[in-house]
Each structure stands twice: as C-alpha cells, then as structure tokens.
Design a protein around this motif. Sequence first.
Motif, short mmCIF file in Angstrom:
data_model
loop_
_atom_site.label_atom_id
_atom_site.label_comp_id
_atom_site.label_asym_id
_atom_site.label_seq_id
_atom_site.Cartn_x
_atom_site.Cartn_y
_atom_site.Cartn_z
N LEU A 30 1.02 10.96 38.93
CA LEU A 30 2.31 10.66 39.55
C LEU A 30 2.34 9.24 40.12
O LEU A 30 3.34 8.53 39.95
CB LEU A 30 2.61 11.68 40.66
CG LEU A 30 3.93 11.51 41.38
CD1 LEU A 30 5.09 11.66 40.39
CD2 LEU A 30 4.06 12.54 42.48
N ASP B 234 2.94 6.89 37.30
CA ASP B 234 4.34 6.92 36.86
C ASP B 234 5.25 6.17 37.83
O ASP B 234 6.18 5.48 37.41
CB ASP B 234 4.82 8.36 36.69
CG ASP B 234 4.12 9.08 35.55
OD1 ASP B 234 3.57 8.39 34.67
OD2 ASP B 234 4.14 10.32 35.55
N ILE B 235 4.99 6.30 39.11
CA ILE B 235 5.79 5.59 40.12
C ILE B 235 5.60 4.09 39.98
O ILE B 235 6.57 3.32 40.01
CB ILE B 235 5.42 6.07 41.54
CG1 ILE B 235 5.89 7.50 41.76
CG2 ILE B 235 6.00 5.15 42.60
CD1 ILE B 235 5.38 8.14 43.02
N ALA C 138 7.49 2.78 36.88
CA ALA C 138 8.93 2.69 37.13
C ALA C 138 9.26 1.52 38.05
O ALA C 138 10.24 0.81 37.84
CB ALA C 138 9.43 4.00 37.74
N HIS D 156 12.95 7.65 42.59
CA HIS D 156 13.01 9.11 42.58
C HIS D 156 13.96 9.58 41.48
O HIS D 156 13.64 10.50 40.71
CB HIS D 156 13.47 9.62 43.94
CG HIS D 156 13.60 11.11 44.02
ND1 HIS D 156 14.78 11.73 44.33
CD2 HIS D 156 12.69 12.09 43.81
CE1 HIS D 156 14.59 13.03 44.31
NE2 HIS D 156 13.33 13.28 44.01
N LEU E 176 12.38 9.16 38.03
CA LEU E 176 11.39 10.20 37.76
C LEU E 176 12.07 11.53 37.44
O LEU E 176 11.60 12.28 36.57
CB LEU E 176 10.44 10.34 38.94
CG LEU E 176 9.55 9.13 39.22
CD1 LEU E 176 8.74 9.35 40.48
CD2 LEU E 176 8.65 8.83 38.05
N GLN F 287 13.21 11.60 33.96
CA GLN F 287 12.09 11.78 33.04
C GLN F 287 11.57 13.21 33.06
O GLN F 287 10.51 13.50 32.54
CB GLN F 287 10.95 10.82 33.41
CG GLN F 287 11.29 9.37 33.21
CD GLN F 287 10.17 8.46 33.68
OE1 GLN F 287 9.12 8.91 34.18
NE2 GLN F 287 10.38 7.18 33.53
N LEU G 80 10.44 14.92 35.58
CA LEU G 80 9.31 15.14 36.49
C LEU G 80 9.85 15.76 37.78
O LEU G 80 10.79 15.26 38.36
CB LEU G 80 8.60 13.82 36.80
CG LEU G 80 7.93 13.14 35.64
CD1 LEU G 80 7.41 11.77 36.05
CD2 LEU G 80 6.78 13.98 35.14
N VAL H 165 7.70 10.15 46.69
CA VAL H 165 7.90 8.80 46.17
C VAL H 165 7.83 7.84 47.32
O VAL H 165 7.23 6.85 47.33
CB VAL H 165 9.24 8.66 45.43
CG1 VAL H 165 9.46 7.24 44.96
CG2 VAL H 165 9.30 9.63 44.27
#
Length: 64
Positions: free
Chosen positions: A28, A31-32, A35, A49, A52, A55, A57, A64
């Motif tokens: 995670l 991924d944050i 982005a 947020h 995500l 996507q 998630l 976040v």
Amino acid sequence: MLLRCQRAPIYYWFNYKPTARYQQNIILKRDILVAWKQSRYVYGYPRIHQILLNQSLKVSSRTV
C-alpha cells in the motif's frame, strides 16, 4: 553445570517472519508513493485516496 537461560532476543529477530498485514502495508505504501509521484508531488491525501479507490483498492483516508 548447565545454565538455563533464554536465547538472546537477537535470535528471535533473525527468525522473524513479517505478518500478512505488514506485507500489505508495504504494498500500500508503494501504491501511495506511485500515485503521489504521478501527481508531480502536488496531490494531498483526499485526491490520493480517490485515486486508490478508483484502482479498486480498499483503503481508509486515514491510512493515506
């Protein structure tokens, strides 16, 4: 005479296996960061947020 004492804590650390939750958090975080970098370091947590969520998630805005 044999001494009965616990093994040093460092041995427990060497044998430590990350939990599933810990591994999910690492993914995670990655991924944050992706982005955030794609937004050229501009977006705050509400937009990150939303990205995500788009996507697919499941993540809390507090995470976040």
